[in-house]
Design a protein around this motif. Structure first.
Motif, PDB file in Angstrom:
ATOM      1  N   LEU A  67      11.588 -25.697  -4.856  1.00 50.96           N
ATOM      2  CA  LEU A  67      11.103 -27.043  -4.492  1.00 50.96           C
ATOM      3  C   LEU A  67       9.576 -27.096  -4.507  1.00 50.96           C
ATOM      4  N   ASP A  68       8.960 -25.959  -4.855  1.00 51.11           N
ATOM      5  CA  ASP A  68       7.498 -25.854  -4.864  1.00 51.11           C
ATOM      6  C   ASP A  68       6.939 -26.299  -3.507  1.00 51.11           C
ATOM      7  N   ALA A  69       7.587 -25.836  -2.435  1.00 49.06           N
ATOM      8  CA  ALA A  69       7.260 -26.350  -1.095  1.00 49.06           C
ATOM      9  C   ALA A  69       6.542 -25.323  -0.218  1.00 49.06           C
ATOM     10  N   ARG A  70       6.303 -24.111  -0.756  1.00 49.20           N
ATOM     11  CA  ARG A  70       5.775 -23.062   0.129  1.00 49.20           C
ATOM     12  C   ARG A  70       4.502 -23.488   0.857  1.00 49.20           C
ATOM     13  N   GLU A  71       3.614 -24.178   0.103  1.00 53.47           N
ATOM     14  CA  GLU A  71       2.290 -24.477   0.672  1.00 53.47           C
ATOM     15  C   GLU A  71       2.305 -25.686   1.595  1.00 53.47           C
ATOM     16  N   ARG A  72       3.473 -26.361   1.706  1.00 54.00           N
ATOM     17  CA  ARG A  72       3.528 -27.470   2.660  1.00 54.00           C
ATOM     18  C   ARG A  72       4.696 -27.282   3.630  1.00 54.00           C
ATOM     19  N   ALA A  73       5.178 -26.021   3.716  1.00 55.77           N
ATOM     20  CA  ALA A  73       6.323 -25.766   4.596  1.00 55.77           C
ATOM     21  C   ALA A  73       5.824 -25.230   5.934  1.00 55.77           C
ATOM     22  N   VAL A  74       6.534 -25.569   6.999  1.00 58.73           N
ATOM     23  CA  VAL A  74       6.255 -25.002   8.323  1.00 58.73           C
ATOM     24  C   VAL A  74       7.584 -24.529   8.897  1.00 58.73           C
ATOM     25  N   LEU A  75       7.645 -23.234   9.160  1.00 55.18           N
ATOM     26  CA  LEU A  75       8.855 -22.623   9.738  1.00 55.18           C
ATOM     27  C   LEU A  75       8.745 -22.620  11.255  1.00 55.18           C
TER      28      LEU A  75
END
Lengths: 354, 275, 77
Positions: B49-57
Motif C-alpha cells: 500500500l506504500d504506507a510505511r512512511e505514513r503508518a503509525v503502529l
C-alpha cells in the motif's frame, strides 16, 4: 486582555483551553464537571477540533496519550472517581514524556462520595496516584479567572517539559459564575514543534513513544532523567501568593478554601490580629520558597483544607519544625465557613488547643 | 533490509524478500511463534500500500509489546488493553495517516474489551490486527478469554483445563463486533498453513482498505499458535489450530462493507452469522 | 521454472515450519548449530527448488529469500 464575560467555571476553563490551542478533548460524564465536555462538544467543532465522549475516563486518558503522542495539544477532564480511573494513563504519560492537561473538579470522596466540592484528591494529584516515581505539575486555582490563567500556563508547561499537568479545581469553582477576561486565542502555527511525535516515519528514523524498559539499568537511567526534569520544575515553576507577608501568623489554603480564609483573615485583622496567608497556586511543585520568605518570623501556621488534612503534610515539610503548624478541615463536600476559620485563627493566636 | 553482501542471482526476479516495513532485528518470539508470520503479513501489506512512511503502529502489552523493535514504523506503545483508545487519539489528530493496533487476545479480549467494542461503535477509521492464540503468552501461559474449554493453562490446570462452570466460555470477538454498524470489515483467518496465510493476508489488506477508504473499523482476527504455552512442537501447534481452534472460532468474513449484499447472502447460506 | 532459495542461517530458530510445506522437499534441518544454538533450515536439494515461495510464506523470522528465473519469453518483453 481579551473580552470580559460572565462565565461558569467549567465553561471558562474549557474556553481557555481552546484559546490555548487545545483541539482534542476526550471526556466522560461525571458531576460536577459535566459542563466541560458539554461545552467542548459544542465549541471544538467550531474551531476544527475533535470532541469524543469516550467509553470511560480510562479510555479518555489513553486517547489523550495517543493524541499527545501524535503532536496535538490534548486534554481530558473529570471528577475524583473518574480521575482515579485515569491514574494508570497519567503514569504512562509521565513515563513516555507526553504533554497533556487533566482537569479534576474534585468532589467529596472516597468511593462514590458526593458531588459537593472537596480537596481530598490532593495526595493523589501531588504524590502521583499511579505507579512509579513520577510527578505531575499540579495547579490549584482559587478563582475562575485564575483557572483561565493557569489553563494557558498548563499547556505551556506540559509542552515545555513534556509531562502531564493537572488542574485541581473543585465542584464550587466549576459551578460558580464569575466575570472573567479571556486570553487572546493562540495561533496554532505558533504552537511548539514536536519532532518526536508519531506522524509517520517519512524521511527520518521511526519515532517510538514508549514507557517499557525491561533492562533495569535502562529503567533507572530513565527515572533519573525524569527526576532531573522534576528538579528543574521544582526550582523554577513554584507559584504562590502571600497576603500580608509581615504578619505574625499565617493561614495556608488554596483554591476555593483560600477565598473563604481571606474573609476570615479580614475579620481577624479588623480585630487587630496579625494574620496573613500563604496561598499555593502550584501544588506541585509545592511553593517552599514562599514559606522561606515568612517562616523565620512566623509564630505559627494554620492549614485549612476541604479534606481531613493532606496539604498540611507539605506545609509541615516546608516549615520543617521551625514553628507550630495546625490544621482545620471540613470534608465530604462540607465547605468550611469563614466564622469557623476565624475561630481557628483565634485559637491559634491564643495558643488554645480547644 | 537485505544484507549488503547478498547478491541476487542474475536473470531472476524477486519472489520473496523481507518487507521494508520490518526491521532486520531478529524477534524475541519463541521458535515457531506465528507472531512472526503476522508481523510479516502486516509489513507486506503496508509495503504494497506504500504506507510505511505514513503508518503509525500502536503496540499492546503482551508478547508483541516489543513490536516497535520489529516494525520499521512510528509506534506508540499503549497500556494493556488501551491500544484502540490510543489509536483513536492518533487517528483523530492525523486522519490521513494509516493507524493500526496489533493486539493479543489478553490485550484485546480481556482487559481491553471495552476499548475495542467502543472503537467499533464509533466506527473509528483504524485497523486492528488481533492475534488469537488462546493463551496469555508473555506472562507464561495463563488462561485467556479465548482459551478453549478443557484447554490446560497455568490458570486452568489439570485435570479439567478451562471449566465452563468456573471460567465461562471462549469469547468470539468477530461474531460480537460484526453486530456493530461502525465495524466495516470483520474477518477471521488462520496462520496455520500457507493457504490460510495467503487468505489471512487478503483479510489484512481489506482491513486496511476499510480504513483508507474511510468506511470504518477494520479488524482481522488471526488464529495463532503458542507452542511453548501449549507445550507442543511448532508443527503440531499449527495442526492444533486447525483441529481444535477452528471449530470454536470459524474462519471467514463476518462483515464486509464492500460486498454487503453478495457476501451477506453467501454467509446466510453457509450458516455463518451475517454481519 | 528454476527457483533459488537462500537462508539467513543465523536468524533461524529451528522451528521446522518451512520444511514440511516445500512441495519438492528441498529443505531439511541441517546438522550444524547456528549462532543462536539452533539447527538452522537449509536447502538440501537446491536444484529442485521451483521458486514457489511457500517456505518463505511460512517462516516467522524472514530467514528465507526466494527468487525465480525470469521466463525467456517475458524476458524479451
Amino acid at each position: 486582555m481579551g473580552q470580559r464575560v460572565l462565565m461558569k467555571g467549567n465553561e471558562a476553563l474549557a474556553e481557555a483551553a481552546v484559546r490555548a490551542g487545545c483541539r482534542f478533548f476526550f471526556g466522560y460524564p461525571i458531576t460536577p464537571q459535566n459542563e466541560i465536555p458539554e461545552y467542548m462538544s459544542r465549541r471544538l467543532p467550531e474551531v476544527g477540533g475533535t470532541f469524543i465522549q469516550a467509553e470511560s475516563e480510562l479510555a479518555a486518558i489513553n486517547m489523550v496519550y495517543g493524541a499527545a503522542g501524535a503532536g496535538a495539544r490534548a486534554m481530558t477532564s473529570s471528577s475524583s472517581p473518574g480521575v482515579s480511573l485515569k491514574q494508570e494513563g497519567i503514569s504512562y504519560m509521565a513515563a513516555a514524556e507526553l504533554p497533556g492537561v487533566v482537569v479534576n473538579m474534585v468532589r467529596g470522596g472516597p468511593g462514590l462520595g458526593g458531588i459537593q466540592p472537596a480537596q481530598s484528591d490532593y495526595y493523589q494529584a501531588t504524590r502521583g496516584g499511579g505507579h512509579g516515581d513520577y510527578r505531575t505539575i499540579v495547579f490549584g486555582p482559587a478563582t475562575v479567572q485564575e483557572g483561565v490563567d493557569v489553563m494557558s500556563k498548563a499547556f505551556e508547561l506540559a509542552d515545555k517539559y513534556r509531562t502531564p499537568v493537572v488542574i485541581l479545581g473543585d465542584g464550587m469553582m466549576g459551578q460558580m459564575m464569575e466575570p472573567v477576561s479571556l486570553p487572546e486565542p493562540l495561533e496554532l502555527a505558533k504552537l511548539p514543534l514536536k519532532p518526536w511525535a508519531t506522524t509517520g516515519a517519512k524521511g527520518r528514523r521511526p519515532n517510538i513513544i514508549n514507557s517499557l524498559f525491561l533492562d533495569a539499568e535502562e529503567c533507572e537511567k530513565h527515572n533519573l532523567a525524569l527526576q532531573a526534569k522534576y528538579d528543574i520544575i521544582q526550582a523554577t515553576e513554584q507559584m504562590a501568593e502571600i497576603a500580608f507577608p509581615d504578619s505574625d501568623w499565617f493561614v495556608v489554603a488554596y483554591g476555593t478554601t483560600a477565598r473563604i480564609c481571606r474573609e476570615a483573615i479580614q475579620e481577624a485583622r479588623a480585630q487587630g490580629l496579625s494574620v496573613g496567608m500563604v496561598r499555593p497556586i502550584t501544588l506541585w511543585p509545592f511553593p517552599v520558597n514562599a514559606f522561606e520568605k515568612v517562616v523565620e518570623r512566623a509564630k505559627g501556621f494554620l492549614t485549612v483544607e476541604m479534606s481531613l488534612g493532606q496539604m498540611v503534610d507539605d506545609v509541615r515539610l516546608a516549615v520543617n519544625g521551625r514553628c507550630p503548624v495546625r490544621f482545620f478541615g471540613r470534608t465530604g463536600g462540607m465547605v468550611p465557613s469563614d466564622e469557623e476559620v476565624l475561630a481557628e485563627i483565634e485559637k491559634m493566636v491564643e495558643g488554645r488547643t480547644r | 533490509m537485505v544484507d549488503k553482501e547478498f547478491e541476487r542471482p542474475k536473470g531472476t526476479e524477486i519472489v520473496y524478500e523481507r518487507p521494508k516495513s520490518l526491521t532486520d532485528v531478529v524477534t524475541h518470539y519463541c521458535p515457531g511463534c506465528t507472531h512472526g508470520i503476522a508481523h510479516r503479513l502486516v509489513a507486506e501489506v503496508l509495503d504494497e500500500l506504500d504506507a510505511r512512511e505514513r503508518a503509525v503502529l500502536v503496540a499492546p502489552v503482551g508478547c508483541s509489546v516489543l513490536a516497535y523493535n520489529y516494525f520499521n514504523l512510528d509506534t506508540q506503545q499503549a497500556a494493556h488493553g488501551r491500544a484502540p483508545a490510543v489509536a483513536t487519539g492518533i487517528k483523530r489528530v492525523l486522519p490521513d495517516r494509516v493507524v493500526f493496533t496489533y493486539q493479543g487476545d489478553g490485550d484485546l479480549a480481556a482487559i481491553g474489551t471495552a476499548e475495542i467494542v467502543h472503537a467499533a461503535v464509533r466506527g473509528e477509521r483504524i485497523t486492528v490486527i488481533f492475534i488469537n492464540n488462546a493463551i496469555f503468552g508473555m506472562t507464561g501461559g495463563q488462561m485467556a478469554p479465548t482459551t478453549l474449554l478443557g484447554q490446560e493453562t497455568t490458570t486452568s490446570p489439570k485435570p479439567t483445563g478451562r471449566l465452563a462452570e468456573r471460567a465461562g466460555y471462549p469469547i468470539r470477538v468477530c461474531e460480537m463486533l460484526s453486530q456493530l454498524d461502525g465495524a466495516a470489515y470483520v474477518a477471521r483467518g488462520s496462520l496455520s498453513s500457507p493457504q490460510n496465510i495467503a487468505k489471512a493476508k487478503r483479510h489484512i489488506r481489506k482491513a486496511f482498505q476499510a480504513q483508507l477508504e474511510g468506511h470504518g473499523l477494520g479488524i482481522v482476527e488471526l488464529l495463532s499458535s503458542c507452542n511453548v504455552g501449549w507445550k507442543m512442537s511448532p508443527v503440531d501447534a499449527l495442526k492444533w489450530i486447525d483441529s481444535h481452534m477452528v471449530p470454536v472460532f470459524p474462519l471467514g468474513v463476518f462483515k464486509d462493507w464492500s460486498a454487503a449484499g453478495v457476501e451477506a447472502a453467501r454467509l446466510a447460506d453457509s450458516g455463518v452469522a451475517a454481519g | 521454472m528454476k527457483g533459488y532459495v537462500f537462508f539467513e542461517e543465523d536468524r533461524c530458530k529451528g522451528c521446522q515450519l518451512c520444511a514440511p510445506v516445500c512441495a519438492k522437499a528441498v529443505i531439511e534441518m541441517s546438522g550444524r548449530i547456528n549462532v543462536r544454538g539452533y539447527h538452522p533450515a537449509e536447502a538440501a536439494r537446491p536444484d529442485d527448488c521451483t521458486g514457489c515461495g511457500l517456505c518463505a510464506r511460512m517462516c516467522p523470522d524472514t530467514v528465507i529469500r526466494v527468487y525465480r528465473e525470469v521466463p525467456a519469453k517475458a524476458g524479451k518483453g
